[in-house]
Design an enzyme around this catalytic site. Structure first.
Site, PDB file in Angstrom:
ATOM      1  N   HIS A 177     -34.679  19.058  17.596  1.00 52.21           N
ATOM      2  CA  HIS A 177     -34.136  18.224  16.166  1.00 52.21           C
ATOM      3  C   HIS A 177     -32.651  17.710  16.750  1.00 52.21           C
ATOM      4  O   HIS A 177     -32.553  17.356  17.759  1.00 52.21           O
ATOM      5  CB  HIS A 177     -33.318  19.907  14.959  1.00 52.21           C
ATOM      6  CG  HIS A 177     -32.859  20.303  15.417  1.00 52.21           C
ATOM      7  ND1 HIS A 177     -31.914  20.798  17.123  1.00 52.21           N
ATOM      8  CD2 HIS A 177     -30.949  20.531  15.467  1.00 52.21           C
ATOM      9  CE1 HIS A 177     -31.644  21.697  17.622  1.00 52.21           C
ATOM     10  NE2 HIS A 177     -30.179  21.494  17.058  1.00 52.21           N
ATOM     11  N   ARG A 185     -18.778  24.171  20.064  1.00 52.66           N
ATOM     12  CA  ARG A 185     -19.824  22.896  19.292  1.00 52.66           C
ATOM     13  C   ARG A 185     -18.667  22.418  18.152  1.00 52.66           C
ATOM     14  O   ARG A 185     -18.399  23.442  17.598  1.00 52.66           O
ATOM     15  CB  ARG A 185     -21.537  22.856  19.010  1.00 52.66           C
ATOM     16  CG  ARG A 185     -21.301  21.805  18.451  1.00 52.66           C
ATOM     17  CD  ARG A 185     -23.289  21.650  17.724  1.00 52.66           C
ATOM     18  NE  ARG A 185     -22.947  21.652  16.670  1.00 52.66           N
ATOM     19  CZ  ARG A 185     -24.237  21.352  16.296  1.00 52.66           C
ATOM     20  NH1 ARG A 185     -25.585  22.085  16.746  1.00 52.66           N
ATOM     21  NH2 ARG A 185     -23.952  21.313  15.192  1.00 52.66           N
TER      22      ARG A 185
HETATM   23  C1  SIN Z   1     -27.574  22.859  19.419  1.00 51.37           C
HETATM   24  O1  SIN Z   1     -26.434  22.336  19.149  1.00 51.37           O
HETATM   25  O2  SIN Z   1     -28.593  22.924  18.467  1.00 51.37           O
HETATM   26  C2  SIN Z   1     -27.485  23.970  20.183  1.00 51.37           C
HETATM   27  C3  SIN Z   1     -27.573  23.127  21.267  1.00 51.37           C
HETATM   28  C4  SIN Z   1     -27.513  24.471  22.989  1.00 51.37           C
HETATM   29  O3  SIN Z   1     -26.792  25.712  22.038  1.00 51.37           O
HETATM   30  O4  SIN Z   1     -28.290  24.734  23.065  1.00 51.37           O
END
Ligand code: SIN
Length: 274
Positions: free
Chosen positions: A100, A265
């Protein structure tokens, strides 16, 4: 202006670069410019040994644009624009376990995301990244001509409601973003064309009968998984990945249960895709 001294080591010819010689909690203007250039050149940047606070991570993201709250995630306590990425032995799912581009269902999808992991499993938990420039470039001229000018519906509802069902979160009465975006977008920073459909959010190509739309999307979802468009990032404690959602997709691998993988994040506002 001081001179930037970052070291850039590409991971593959098409996507990803490891960056050395930078402390992301203190970004001077010269280093910011070098990082921005490297970000446009490589699509995703990887950093090691960045033991930075949530505030410093937010400040880093804010250098690149406005921070966004996630449409389905409540965020870290006191920091709605910081998404907690966490999995442990009690998890029923992990974030991002499908190819995604983050929140592409938003009418103005994010330009980038910055993920820092402070806890990692001994082995496993890698993230795959794929260049959507490479995916576009590798299509035949006939397929490029077919896709040129087409738009597709990206809907957050089906995916986010399924996440909520799995984790037992009540989403009755909630609504989720949905948007129509070009199937091929032009990156505002590089002028390059990138494929912009993904398995998580893209539901339908407009202007094609449903059967043809389903067939073309299945072909494209399969196409973007080609190994030669990808790199694979092996996390360590305090690694950071900063990816460009406009020209890459990513896929988190959950192969470390029952171990813990955890971090934060931030997501940075982009521009309407053209
Ligand atoms: C994400 O933000 O899609 C998760 C990415 C990850 O945990 O490596």
């Amino acid at each position: 202006m001081s001179e930037s001294r970052i070291q850039i080591s590409p991971v593959t010819p098409v996507v990803g670069a490891e960056i050395g010689g930078v402390d992301l909690s203190e970004l001077d203007d010269a280093t910011y410019s070098s990082l921005h250039e490297a970000f446009l050149d490589h699509g995703v940047l990887f950093f090691r040994d960045q033991d930075i606070s949530i505030e410093a991570q937010k400040a880093l993201g804010a250098r690149f644009g406005e921070l966004l709250a996630h449409p389905n995630d409540p965020g870290a306590e006191g920091h709605p624009e910081v998404m907690v990425i966490h999995a442990d032995e009690s998890s029923k799912r992990v974030a991002g376990e499908l190819w995604h581009s983050d929140v592409s269902c938003d009418p103005v999808p994010p330009m980038g995301s910055i993920l820092r992991l402070h806890t990692v499993p001994d082995i496993g938990g890698d993230t795959l990244f794929a260049s959507m420039y490479a995916a576009y470039d590798a299509l035949s001229e006939r397929m490029k001509a077919l896709l040129d000018g087409l738009t597709a519906v990206h809907d957050g509802g089906p995916y986010y409601r399924e996440v909520n069902r799995i984790i037992g979160r009540d989403d009755a009465g909630r609504s989720y973003p949905s948007a129509v975006h070009p199937v091929i977008r032009i990156h505002p920073g590089t002028g390059r064309k990138a494929l912009f459909v993904n398995r998580m959010f893209t539901q339908q190509i407009l202007g094609l009968p449903a059967r043809e739309s389903d067939g073309v999307l299945a072909l494209l979802f399969d196409h973007i998984q080609r190994p030669d468009f990808q790199c694979r990032f092996r996390w360590r404690k305090d690694s950071i990945a900063f990816w460009d959602n406009r020209c890459t997709q990513h896929h988190a691998i959950w192969d470390y249960w029952p171990e813990t993988r955890s971090g934060y994040r931030v997501t940075i506002r982009g521009e309407p895709p053209v």
